[in-house]
Design an enzyme around this catalytic site. Structure first.
Site, short mmCIF file in Angstrom:
data_model
loop_
_atom_site.label_atom_id
_atom_site.label_comp_id
_atom_site.label_asym_id
_atom_site.label_seq_id
_atom_site.Cartn_x
_atom_site.Cartn_y
_atom_site.Cartn_z
N CYS A 68 24.73 -43.40 26.41
CA CYS A 68 25.84 -42.38 26.45
C CYS A 68 25.07 -41.16 25.68
CB CYS A 68 26.80 -42.93 25.56
SG CYS A 68 27.83 -41.70 25.20
N ASP A 393 33.12 -14.46 17.19
CA ASP A 393 32.93 -15.79 17.08
C ASP A 393 32.60 -15.94 18.82
OD1 ASP A 393 33.14 -18.70 17.30
OD2 ASP A 393 35.10 -18.54 16.95
N CYS A 420 28.04 -20.71 17.12
CA CYS A 420 28.08 -22.08 17.33
C CYS A 420 26.64 -22.36 17.92
CB CYS A 420 29.15 -22.49 18.39
SG CYS A 420 28.87 -21.69 19.99
#
Ligand code: SAH
Length: 462
Positions: A68, A393, A420
């Site tokens: 995974c 952001d 991010c």
């Protein structure tokens, strides 16, 4: 010998002075490496054999690790993960951002390193992905590989393979009832011969399931099926309702398209309110099935807290919240600002932002739908007021160059950049360095055991 962590999951070794980026290894490993790219100054490769395992390595806690692709770093202790993330931010800021050693506050780690996600999405598939090792074992033991490959399973799409799913029995990223629910729905559907979706043939019925848990105890489930079938739907809904009474709202979305995206579809409420309410500090946020919300609630609270403290608000400031999503940051900081102006591309998110502001009785925030590069022009800043602080952001791609230009022109005394993707953040900081200096930065770990890094930077006008 692997010397250090580089980026994007690759570690770094040196061969005759040349830098070699190696995947699937950690610092301290000694490995034979097969190069698949070999340039003048650098090369890239994968380990053929790890001769000596680094003493830093620990046993991954999840049996699905490796197959995974969800987690990449379970073989490293959490403190080491944090250390490499901190180092990564420092590296890109100095190398790409050309920042003079800013004040770098220590990365904010997560208190909970398991079961931290508030949202998970699973796929049901008529084709099971079988990993190479399992395949070999099956060949040796004479198992029916064909039958295993055609098993109806629930889990995650295998990395890089769009039509086969890795069956997941237990994922450590989201708390119960998620694991039991996913397994029970899959078993129920198999027992009743409900066809699972085949992504290649575009056949089958049961497609996806999204589970969202709020810290308020509310739980939302959105089941995605390929077409309306009242009998099957009723059986499945009744089963879920009876077996999982903790689910506060169940929705169903009919997706007859080839792709999995539900953004252009309308989830129907089966029972409950059709949304859940999340709480950050004293603020309530309504989360609908399609709206974006930071997936680690406790870390989001810390992240927004840092953004608020970096904004150094006194109650007199006009604050712009650009790329505001559902207005989460703007709402969070609004009691300390004179006025908040949010801008976001997606209209549904702005609808949520306005509703969230009303829910929290916030009257000093205004939200606009639009592309930041188009909407944020001179007249926009004139009408809404000269910014004292701009909070940005953006998505992983970072700020649009046009917005950077505008910010340089507008010259707000402070910019708080929540990112991010520290690499694009460093690139943008470099562009902004014409007029701004970085006062301080602080990374936050939103996603333990993954490579993702969130970083907040405070920029001040020179
Ligand atoms: N600050 C929010 C959301 C950040 S995600 C939160 O913490 O919840 C980044 C957001 O930028 C997304 O909602 C995306 O829709 C938006 N976005 C992307 N490109 C944009 C653009 N050109 N103009 C305005 N918003 C944009």
């Amino acid at each position: 010998m692997i010397e250090n962590y580089a980026a994007e999951g690759k570690s770094l070794a040196r061969l005759d002075g040349k830098v070699v980026f190696v995947e699937n290894t950690v610092p301290g490993d000694v490995a034979d490496v097969q190069l698949y790219k070999n340039k003048k100054d650098w090369a890239e490769g994968f380990p053929l054999e790890i001769k000596k395992f680094s003493s830093d390595r620990i046993k991954p806690f999840c049996k699905h690790f490796g197959v995974c692709g969800g987690c990449q770093w379970q073989m490293l202790p959490y403190e080491k993960q944090l250390m490499y993330k901190q180092q990564q931010v420092f590296d890109v800021l100095t190398r790409i951002g050309k920042v003079d050693l800013p004040v770098m506050l220590p990365i904010v780690g997560a208190d909970a390193t398991k079961f931290y996600r508030n949202k998970m999405e699973y796929a049901f598939s008529a084709k099971q992905f079988i990993a190479e090792d399992d395949f070999r074992k099956m060949v040796h033991s004479g198992d029916d590989i064909q039958a295993a490959a055609q098993k109806n399973v629930a889990g995650f799409y295998a990395k890089g393979i769009f039509d086969k799913v890795v069956e997941i029995e237990q994922c450590h990223l989201q708390a119960e009832p998620t694991n039991s629910l996913r397994n029970a729905v899959a078993t129920f559907a198999r027992n009743h011969h409900f066809p699972f979706y085949d992504f290649k043939q575009h056949t089958g019925w049961l497609r996806n399931m999204m589970v969202r848990l709020a810290t308020t105890g509310e739980i939302m489930v959105n089941l995605v099926i390929a077409k309306r079938d009242e009998e099957k739907m009723q059986m499945l809904f009744d089963f879920i309702r009876k077996e999982f009474p903790s689910i506060t709202t169940l929705l169903c979305t009919i997706n007859g398209k080839r792709n999995d995206s539900i953004y252009d579809l309308d989830p129907e409420v089966v029972y409950g309110k059709g949304y859940i309410t999340e709480q950050l500090e004293g603020f309530s946020y309504k989360i609908s099935p399609k709206s974006f919300f930071q997936t680690n609630t406790r870390q989001a609270e810390k992240l927004y807290g840092i953004a608020r403290s970096f904004a150094e608000l006194t109650g007199r400031e006009i604050v712009y919240d650009l790329y505001c999503g559902t207005g989460s940051i703007g709402i969070f900081i609004s009691p300390l600002a004179k006025k908040v102006i949010g801008v976001e591309l997606i209209d549904d998110a702005i609808t949520d932002a306005k509703e969230n502001a009303a829910l929290n009785k916030i009257e000093n925030a205004t939200f606009y739908t639009g592309d930041v590069t188009k909407i944020c022009d001179d007249s926009f800043f004139e009408i809404n007021g000269k910014p004292d602080v701009v909070i940005v952001d953006p998505p992983r791609a970072g700020l649009h160059a046009k917005l950077c230009e505008k910010l340089l022109q507008v010259q707000a005394p402070a910019i708080v950049y929540v990112s991010c993707n520290p690499a694009t953040q460093a690139r943008d900081i470099n562009l902004l360095s014409e007029k701004y200096i970085v006062e301080k930065v602080q990374p936050v770990d939103m996603f333990p055991h993954t490579l993702h890094i969130e970083n907040v930077a405070q920029l001040k006008l020179k």
